[in-house]
Design an enzyme around this catalytic site. Structure first.
Site, short mmCIF file in Angstrom:
data_model
loop_
_atom_site.label_atom_id
_atom_site.label_comp_id
_atom_site.label_asym_id
_atom_site.label_seq_id
_atom_site.Cartn_x
_atom_site.Cartn_y
_atom_site.Cartn_z
CB ALA A 62 -0.91 -0.03 1.22
N GLY A 107 0.78 -4.99 1.16
CA GLY A 107 -0.45 -5.19 0.38
C GLY A 107 -0.24 -6.01 -0.89
CD GLU A 110 -2.28 -7.20 3.43
OE1 GLU A 110 -3.22 -7.41 4.20
OE2 GLU A 110 -1.80 -6.06 3.23
CD GLU A 130 2.02 -4.99 5.90
OE1 GLU A 130 2.91 -5.85 6.10
OE2 GLU A 130 1.26 -5.03 4.91
N1 CAA Z 1 4.41 3.20 -1.11
C1 CAA Z 1 4.71 4.32 -1.79
N2 CAA Z 1 5.75 4.43 -2.64
C2 CAA Z 1 6.50 3.35 -2.84
C3 CAA Z 1 6.26 2.13 -2.18
C4 CAA Z 1 5.16 2.08 -1.27
N3 CAA Z 1 4.79 0.94 -0.64
N4 CAA Z 1 7.20 1.25 -2.55
C5 CAA Z 1 8.01 1.88 -3.44
N5 CAA Z 1 7.59 3.15 -3.61
C6 CAA Z 1 8.18 4.18 -4.46
C7 CAA Z 1 9.41 4.81 -3.83
O1 CAA Z 1 9.03 5.81 -2.91
C8 CAA Z 1 10.14 5.34 -5.05
O2 CAA Z 1 9.50 6.52 -5.45
P1 CAA Z 1 10.41 7.80 -5.94
O3 CAA Z 1 11.16 7.29 -7.16
O4 CAA Z 1 9.40 8.84 -6.23
O5 CAA Z 1 11.35 8.08 -4.79
C9 CAA Z 1 9.82 4.30 -6.12
O6 CAA Z 1 8.67 3.59 -5.65
C10 CAA Z 1 10.94 3.29 -6.30
O7 CAA Z 1 11.24 2.73 -5.04
P2 CAA Z 1 12.71 2.73 -4.39
O8 CAA Z 1 13.51 3.88 -4.89
O9 CAA Z 1 12.55 2.61 -2.92
O10 CAA Z 1 13.28 1.39 -5.03
P3 CAA Z 1 14.38 0.42 -4.40
O11 CAA Z 1 14.72 -0.55 -5.46
O12 CAA Z 1 15.48 1.18 -3.76
O13 CAA Z 1 13.59 -0.35 -3.20
C11 CAA Z 1 11.76 -1.55 -2.21
C12 CAA Z 1 12.53 -1.19 -3.51
C13 CAA Z 1 12.65 -2.43 -1.32
C14 CAA Z 1 10.51 -2.31 -2.63
C15 CAA Z 1 11.40 -0.25 -1.46
O14 CAA Z 1 10.75 0.63 -2.37
C16 CAA Z 1 10.48 -0.47 -0.30
O15 CAA Z 1 10.89 -0.93 0.74
N6 CAA Z 1 9.16 -0.12 -0.46
C17 CAA Z 1 8.21 -0.18 0.61
C18 CAA Z 1 7.74 -1.59 0.85
C19 CAA Z 1 6.76 -1.69 2.02
O16 CAA Z 1 7.10 -1.39 3.14
N7 CAA Z 1 5.52 -2.11 1.73
C20 CAA Z 1 4.50 -2.28 2.71
C21 CAA Z 1 3.61 -1.09 2.77
S1 CAA Z 1 2.50 -1.16 4.13
C22 CAA Z 1 1.12 -1.97 3.56
O17 CAA Z 1 1.09 -2.51 2.49
C23 CAA Z 1 -0.03 -1.90 4.53
C24 CAA Z 1 -1.30 -2.58 4.20
O18 CAA Z 1 -1.41 -3.78 4.19
C25 CAA Z 1 -2.49 -1.78 4.00
#
Ligand code: CAA
Length: 257
Positions: A62, A107, A110, A130
């Site tokens: 998400a 998500g 999920e 999360e």
């Molecule tokens: N939400 C918003 N933006 C996201 C995202 C997320 N979950 N995952 C990646 N992005 C965005 C980044 O912010 C980045 O945007 P910008 O280029 O504008 O900075 C772009 O996607 C590329 O990502 P990275 O530069 O971070 O790419 P990377 O290769 O260095 O890392 C990654 C990849 C390990 C997947 C890293 O992006 C990451 O850790 N993302 C978050 C993953 C996460 O924590 N997901 C769980 C969310 S909580 C949830 O899902 C709750 C629920 O059940 C409702």
């Protein structure tokens, strides 16, 4: 639709979550577009494959930038939206295959769990991070991961947020097969095509019966499965296929009748 697209290969529908610049992270617009894309499915679509746009991610979760500022009311509205959508996917009458082509985080994991079958590429990474963000999975993953992986491994993943790579996902049964990245979609379409060639009424009954196993008591499931079984009878497809077997000839293609 900006954030989801639908393509077809024969009787297989392919839904691609399409926000590659944010690794297909799910915000309200993406969830709405996925739901609208599901509205486009027709009775001719016999199996659905879900994947993510780009080469890095299935869905990286998400949208954290969106969730950061949500209050409890907004968090409930957003989680309900994702949760209802994933329940709808789980309850689609046709089988749904997740083709996990990279990160399936939060998500995204999920979403894969709401699908019937998971295939992945060698670069797939699964995690529920999360708890590292101060929350728990909000789109139903806490319930589905326990049912899919068993409580002990599920709780380890939920409590640590650690990343699971494709080979481990294969060995614990989370994914059925692992492909080289360039072979994943054809592998998924091949499997979907095999499923799509079978009797649609029977496939719908098989999915409904199998879903009962996670959702009801054995007693209730056995009784309901009997009725699903009988529901396949007196259909043209059942009669044609059984007659073809007995008469030692190739069956006609199934017509969903
Ligand atoms: N939400 C918003 N933006 C996201 C995202 C997320 N979950 N995952 C990646 N992005 C965005 C980044 O912010 C980045 O945007 P910008 O280029 O504008 O900075 C772009 O996607 C590329 O990502 P990275 O530069 O971070 O790419 P990377 O290769 O260095 O890392 C990654 C990849 C390990 C997947 C890293 O992006 C990451 O850790 N993302 C978050 C993953 C996460 O924590 N997901 C769980 C969310 S909580 C949830 O899902 C709750 C629920 O059940 C409702």
């Amino acid at each position: 639709m900006q954030y989801a697209k639908l393509e077809r290969v024969g009787k297989v529908a392919i839904l691609t979550v399409n926000r590659p610049q944010a690794l297909n992270a799910l915000n309200a617009e993406v969830l709405t577009d996925i739901a609208s894309t599901l509205d486009l499915l027709t009775r001719g679509d016999r199996c659905l494959v879900i994947t993510g746009a780009g080469e890095k991610a299935f869905v990286a979760g998400a949208d954290i930038a969106l969730m950061r500022n949500q209050n409890k009311t907004e968090a409930m509205t957003f989680a309900r939206m994702g949760s209802d959508l994933f329940r709808r996917i789980e309850q689609l009458q046709i089988p749904v295959i997740a083709a996990v082509n990279g990160y399936a985080l939060g998500g995204g994991f999920e979403l894969a769990l709401a699908c019937d079958i998971r295939l992945s590429s060698e670069n797939a990474v699964f995690a529920l991070p999360e708890v590292t963000l101060g929350i728990i999975p909000g789109f139903g993953g806490t319930q589905r991961i326990c049912r899919t992986l068993g409580e002990s491994l599920a709780k380890e993943l939920l409590f640590t947020g650690r990343k699971m790579k494709a080979q481990e996902a294969l060995s614990c049964g989370l994914v059925n097969r692992v492909f080289a990245p360039e072979a994943l979609m054809s592998g998924a379409i091949d499997l979907a095509t095999d499923i799509a060639a079978n009797a649609p009424i029977a496939i719908r009954a098989a999915k409904a019966a199998a879903n009962l196993c996670a959702e009801t008591s054995l007693e209730t499931g056995l009784e309901a499965a009997l009725h699903l079984y009988v529901g396949c009878y007196e259909t043209q497809d059942q009669q044609n296929a059984m007659s073809a077997f007995v008469e030692k000839r190739k069956p006609e293609p199934f017509e969903d009748r």
